[in-house]
Motif scaffolding. Structure first.
Motif, PDB file in Angstrom:
ATOM      1  N   UNK A 113       6.301 -14.103  -4.746  1.00 42.22           N
ATOM      2  CA  UNK A 113       5.338 -13.712  -5.765  1.00 42.22           C
ATOM      3  C   UNK A 113       3.975 -13.315  -5.232  1.00 42.22           C
ATOM      4  N   UNK A 114       3.946 -12.689  -4.040  1.00 40.88           N
ATOM      5  CA  UNK A 114       2.688 -12.256  -3.442  1.00 40.88           C
ATOM      6  C   UNK A 114       2.572 -10.727  -3.490  1.00 40.88           C
ATOM      7  N   UNK A 115       1.339 -10.259  -3.587  1.00 41.67           N
ATOM      8  CA  UNK A 115       1.095  -8.816  -3.502  1.00 41.67           C
ATOM      9  C   UNK A 115       1.296  -8.362  -2.060  1.00 41.67           C
ATOM     10  N   UNK A 116       2.072  -7.304  -1.876  1.00 42.91           N
ATOM     11  CA  UNK A 116       2.321  -6.767  -0.547  1.00 42.91           C
ATOM     12  C   UNK A 116       1.571  -5.476  -0.327  1.00 42.91           C
ATOM     13  N   UNK A 117       0.845  -5.385   0.764  1.00 41.52           N
ATOM     14  CA  UNK A 117       0.118  -4.167   1.131  1.00 41.52           C
ATOM     15  C   UNK A 117       0.764  -3.597   2.387  1.00 41.52           C
ATOM     16  N   UNK A 118       1.179  -2.326   2.324  1.00 45.55           N
ATOM     17  CA  UNK A 118       1.954  -1.718   3.412  1.00 45.55           C
ATOM     18  C   UNK A 118       1.214  -0.500   3.925  1.00 45.55           C
ATOM     19  N   UNK A 119       0.875  -0.505   5.193  1.00 45.79           N
ATOM     20  CA  UNK A 119       0.248   0.640   5.834  1.00 45.79           C
ATOM     21  C   UNK A 119       1.258   1.309   6.764  1.00 45.79           C
ATOM     22  N   UNK A 120       1.238   2.624   6.763  1.00 42.92           N
ATOM     23  CA  UNK A 120       2.123   3.367   7.656  1.00 42.92           C
ATOM     24  C   UNK A 120       1.807   4.843   7.583  1.00 42.92           C
ATOM     25  N   UNK A 121       2.162   5.610   8.610  1.00 42.56           N
ATOM     26  CA  UNK A 121       1.899   7.060   8.600  1.00 42.56           C
ATOM     27  C   UNK A 121       2.588   7.747   7.434  1.00 42.56           C
ATOM     28  N   UNK A 122       2.126   8.944   7.089  1.00 40.07           N
ATOM     29  CA  UNK A 122       2.733   9.703   6.000  1.00 40.07           C
ATOM     30  C   UNK A 122       4.170  10.088   6.387  1.00 40.07           C
ATOM     31  N   UNK A 123       5.005  10.196   5.385  1.00 41.64           N
ATOM     32  CA  UNK A 123       6.320  10.786   5.582  1.00 41.64           C
ATOM     33  C   UNK A 123       7.336   9.961   6.329  1.00 41.64           C
ATOM     34  N   UNK A 124       7.139   8.632   6.442  1.00 47.61           N
ATOM     35  CA  UNK A 124       8.122   7.827   7.176  1.00 47.61           C
ATOM     36  C   UNK A 124       9.158   7.206   6.245  1.00 47.61           C
TER      37      UNK A 124
END
Length: 584
Positions: free
Chosen positions: A20-31
């Motif tokens: 039940x946690x908010x997930x923040x996902x960083x990654x390059x475009x288009x992956x």
């Protein structure tokens, strides 16, 4: 017993939903971040809906609005939430590109991410079981950064790479006609900087263009009008890398194809592509696009000119008695009939709000979160940033926006068969002007005289007005630097050499060509006939077919062979039929 390791991103999704946690996902475009959510939620949580919110395309009233509603006979002011957040069953909320949203939207999104609430609404009570934000940290795509520790302390953050999503398995399933092992091997062998340029999304575009027999460079995006180049410390390796991809697939990598604009449009309609056509102003791009779609689809495309398109031309928010905020789609987007959208002057939007809505349609094929039913293709048409050494007033883009197009084609005026349209509409005068355009001026002059200018030249000649007025006015009494003397001579019926003149004197030209037959290279007269035939329009060739058959039989074989190379199918068919009549 064989165990399958989950991709890192899907394991992270499951964990965040579970705790039940908010997930923040960083990654390059288009992956494949967004695509992974759509496939994984549908497969692993069949009773759960994925509510996808493209934050970069939101306006302040999209999520939450205060509106008057009638309760117990009285008007009261109530907060209305977007209808997608009340789907009537469990849902996972995915907020994409949140760092590209405006300041007002950022505040709303942070309330959602931190507390799972929006205004007076508790998202858990509405059925929300997970909240995720996906973003690219690159400053080339966003100037915003989250630095407030009170906000950052509410999320679990992870960074992903292309190796953390299931894009290889997805592409292998989609392109079963190929064993993609060698194809993926080429990508893996590239340096990290080049791999980031050739994102998995671009890899899919490479496969799509290869399947159609198109040049693989058309899969590379146009960023601010320039084709993306694959460079590393060894220099520009674009051609080499694309050739390696082609070899891994066992397909050719041509430099172009005949009739490229029509071929790309037909492929877009067959395969549900978004495509970008970039070319100089006035060459006939828009008319060819509309005509081709009308022919292939059996109906006119939905046409929008961006400089005059408002948000309200696309959709508008509508409060409902149920306490939700519905977006009412413009009538052209509704209905079950097949549709294709043309976005003209794509890089000249009227304002940011309208362009934000447009980006949702081109990226997600939806409008205000609603899928556009039976949308077959989208075609964006734009001018380059510079033409003839002059800067055009067009907007910039970033690589994430540019890679949304499966095929990005740089259109040369020669790719547009506008000459046939001019001849069919304006007849002999248009033929005369086109003969001048092809034979009497140089390449720089032809760049200044667009097909739109040719039409004006014809109209002004018919009204007896000075032809200079039809050329582009540059200011301070200066017009486009193109000499018009030869055109005036042609229009005054002074002696010239064109297909009509050669056909009327076919006997004389036959004798001239016979006199030169002893030379395998031909002679000056052969060069004149060859140039005229090579540049003539198909309708002109058909009109003078009998004379052409007599003359072409006397040309050297190597010149005749050029008429079959790199031309459209109908033109090739004409020459095959003519050559079949040659005896001996």
């Amino acid at each position: 017993m064989t165990t399958t390791t989950k991709p890192k991103l899907t394991a992270f999704i499951d964990a965040m939903i579970d705790i039940g946690q908010t997930g923040q996902i960083f990654g390059p475009h288009g992956i494949g971040k967004t695509a992974t959510f759509f496939s994984h939620i549908a497969q692993e949580y069949p009773d759960t809906e994925l509510v996808f919110v493209p934050a970069a395309n939101l306006t302040p009233d999209d999520l939450l609005i205060n509106a008057p509603v009638r309760e117990d006979g009285e008007l009261v002011l109530r907060q209305l939430v977007m209808s997608q957040l009340r789907p009537g069953r469990k849902f996972v909320l995915l907020i994409d590109d949140s760092l590209q949203a405006g300041e007002t939207i950022q505040s709303q999104l942070m309330q959602v991410a931190c507390n799972w609430t929006l205004g007076e609404y508790d998202l858990r009570a509405l059925g929300c079981i997970g909240v995720f934000l996906t973003d690219n940290e690159s400053l080339a795509e966003t100037s915003a950064r989250r630095s407030d520790l009170a906000i950052l302390d509410r999320m679990v953050t992870v960074r992903m790479t292309a190796n953390d999503t299931a894009w290889r398995a997805t592409l292998s399933a989609r392109y079963r006609e190929w064993d993609l092992s060698a194809f993926f091997g080429v990508w893996s062998s590239l340096g990290p900087d080049v791999r980031e340029l050739v994102s998995p999304r671009t890899m899919e575009h490479v496969l799509a263009n290869a399947r159609e027999g198109f040049p693989l460079q058309w899969a590379l995006p146009l960023v601010n009008g320039e084709r993306l180049r694959l460079r590393d410390e060894r220099g520009d390796r674009t051609r080499e890398i694309l050739d390696r991809f082609a070899a891994a697939l066992g397909v050719p990598n041509p430099s172009t194809v005949p009739d490229p604009v029509r071929q790309v449009l037909k492929a877009a309609l067959r395969n549900r592509w978004s495509v970008l056509l970039q070319g100089p102003p006035g060459c006939g791009k828009t008319e060819l696009v509309r005509e081709t779609i009308r022919t292939e689809l059996g109906r006119d495309p939905l046409y929008f000119s961006l400089p005059v398109t408002n948000v309200e031309d696309l959709c508008a928010p509508l409060p409902t008695a149920a306490g939700t905020l519905e977006n009412l789609l413009a009538r052209p987007f509704t209905g079950r009939e097949p549709k294709a959208i043309v976005w003209d002057e794509y890089n000249r939007p009227k304002d940011k709000a309208a362009f934000a809505r447009l980006m949702e349609i081109t990226q997600e094929w939806s409008l205000a979160g609603q899928r556009i039913e039976n949308l077959r293709a989208q075609v964006a048409i734009q001018n380059p940033p510079y033409h003839l050494g002059r800067k055009l007033l067009v907007a910039r883009n970033n690589i994430a926006q540019a890679t949304r197009f499966t095929c990005s084609l740089v259109v040369d005026p020669a790719d547009i068969p506008a000459n046939e349209w001019l001849i069919s509409r304006y007849g002999g005068v248009a033929e005369t002007v086109l003969e001048w355009w092809k034979h009497d001026i140089d390449d720089d002059g032809r760049a200044w005289i667009t097909k739109r200018t040719i039409e004006r030249l014809v109209k002004l000649h018919e009204r007896g007005l000075p032809l200079e007025l039809a050329t582009i006015y540059l200011g301070e009494g200066e017009y486009a630097p193109v000499p018009l003397t030869a055109l005036l001579d042609r229009l005054a019926n002074r002696k010239v050499t064109g297909l009509g003149e050669i056909a009327r004197q076919a006997g004389l030209w036959e004798q001239r060509l016979r006199d030169e037959r002893d030379s395998p290279e031909g002679g000056n007269h052969g060069d004149v006939v060859h140039q005229v035939l090579a540049n003539a329009e198909l309708s002109q060739l058909r009109k003078h077919r009998e004379a052409i058959a007599r003359l072409v039989a006397l040309l050297p074989p190597k010149l005749r062979a050029t008429y079959l190379v790199g031309v459209a199918e109908d033109r090739q068919r004409f020459w095959v039929e003519v050559f079949a009549t040659i005896k001996g």
